[in-house]
Design a protein around this motif. Structure first.
Motif, PDB file in Angstrom:
ATOM      1  N   UNK A   1     -10.304  11.994   0.807  1.00  0.00           N
ATOM      2  CA  UNK A   1      -9.652  12.306   2.087  1.00  0.00           C
ATOM      3  C   UNK A   1      -9.685  11.051   2.951  1.00  0.00           C
ATOM      4  N   UNK A   2      -8.520  10.457   3.169  1.00  0.00           N
ATOM      5  CA  UNK A   2      -8.437   9.210   3.926  1.00  0.00           C
ATOM      6  C   UNK A   2      -8.144   9.525   5.381  1.00  0.00           C
ATOM      7  N   UNK A   3      -9.052   9.086   6.265  1.00  0.00           N
ATOM      8  CA  UNK A   3      -8.914   9.332   7.698  1.00  0.00           C
ATOM      9  C   UNK A   3      -8.326   8.144   8.447  1.00  0.00           C
TER      10      UNK A   3
ATOM     11  N   UNK B   1      -6.989   1.539  -6.655  1.00  0.00           N
ATOM     12  CA  UNK B   1      -6.597   2.895  -6.279  1.00  0.00           C
ATOM     13  C   UNK B   1      -7.817   3.584  -5.682  1.00  0.00           C
ATOM     14  N   UNK B   2      -7.621   4.226  -4.537  1.00  0.00           N
ATOM     15  CA  UNK B   2      -8.691   4.955  -3.859  1.00  0.00           C
ATOM     16  C   UNK B   2      -8.252   6.401  -3.717  1.00  0.00           C
TER      17      UNK B   2
ATOM     18  N   UNK C   1      -4.421   9.858  -1.949  1.00  0.00           N
ATOM     19  CA  UNK C   1      -4.361   8.819  -2.982  1.00  0.00           C
ATOM     20  C   UNK C   1      -3.748   7.580  -2.351  1.00  0.00           C
ATOM     21  N   UNK C   2      -4.444   6.463  -2.459  1.00  0.00           N
ATOM     22  CA  UNK C   2      -3.967   5.208  -1.888  1.00  0.00           C
ATOM     23  C   UNK C   2      -3.933   4.156  -3.000  1.00  0.00           C
ATOM     24  N   UNK C   3      -2.725   3.673  -3.308  1.00  0.00           N
ATOM     25  CA  UNK C   3      -2.534   2.621  -4.305  1.00  0.00           C
ATOM     26  C   UNK C   3      -2.301   1.317  -3.555  1.00  0.00           C
ATOM     27  N   UNK C   4      -3.111   0.304  -3.825  1.00  0.00           N
ATOM     28  CA  UNK C   4      -3.072  -0.943  -3.070  1.00  0.00           C
ATOM     29  C   UNK C   4      -2.919  -2.107  -4.040  1.00  0.00           C
TER      30      UNK C   4
ATOM     31  N   UNK D   1       0.847  -1.182   0.000  1.00  0.00           N
ATOM     32  CA  UNK D   1       0.000   0.000   0.000  1.00  0.00           C
ATOM     33  C   UNK D   1       0.888   1.239   0.000  1.00  0.00           C
ATOM     34  N   UNK D   2       0.577   2.183  -0.878  1.00  0.00           N
ATOM     35  CA  UNK D   2       1.278   3.460  -0.930  1.00  0.00           C
ATOM     36  C   UNK D   2       0.233   4.545  -0.725  1.00  0.00           C
ATOM     37  N   UNK D   3       0.403   5.320   0.344  1.00  0.00           N
ATOM     38  CA  UNK D   3      -0.521   6.409   0.667  1.00  0.00           C
ATOM     39  C   UNK D   3       0.205   7.720   0.432  1.00  0.00           C
TER      40      UNK D   3
END
Length: 96
Positions: free
Chosen positions: A71-73, A67-68, A21-24, A14-16
């Protein structure tokens, strides 16, 4: 000759970037998603992503990539072993 019955385990990574942007990789399935929450089954367990304005911008389940954006909390893992038994649903076990 290759054995077609062997299952290939994908590497989970996972890259945040900037909480936006979150690539999983290593994703087995997308169980649910909406603007506040994305629930993924990964090689390392269930992954719940919470936030606001979340969008699944790229989905390639054949390669195990998602990919997501938004705003990731929070990112929360739970074990994926033991689901499907005892007559309980996945969600009832996940939210105990």
């Amino acid at each position: 000759m290759e054995d077609l019955n062997t299952t290939r385990v994908r590497q989970h990574k996972m890259v945040l970037t900037d909480r936006g942007i979150c690539n999983i990789t290593g994703v087995c399935d997308v169980l649910s998603f909406d603007v506040a929450e994305v629930l993924l089954e990964t090689e390392q367990g269930m992954l719940m992503i919470k936030g606001s304005d979340l969008h699944v911008s790229r989905l390639m389940l054949d390669k195990g990539e998602v990919d997501v954006d938004g705003k990731i909390d929070s990112l929360t893992y739970s074990e994926n072993t033991g689901y499907g038994g005892k007559g309980e649903s996945l969600f009832s076990r996940l939210f105990k």
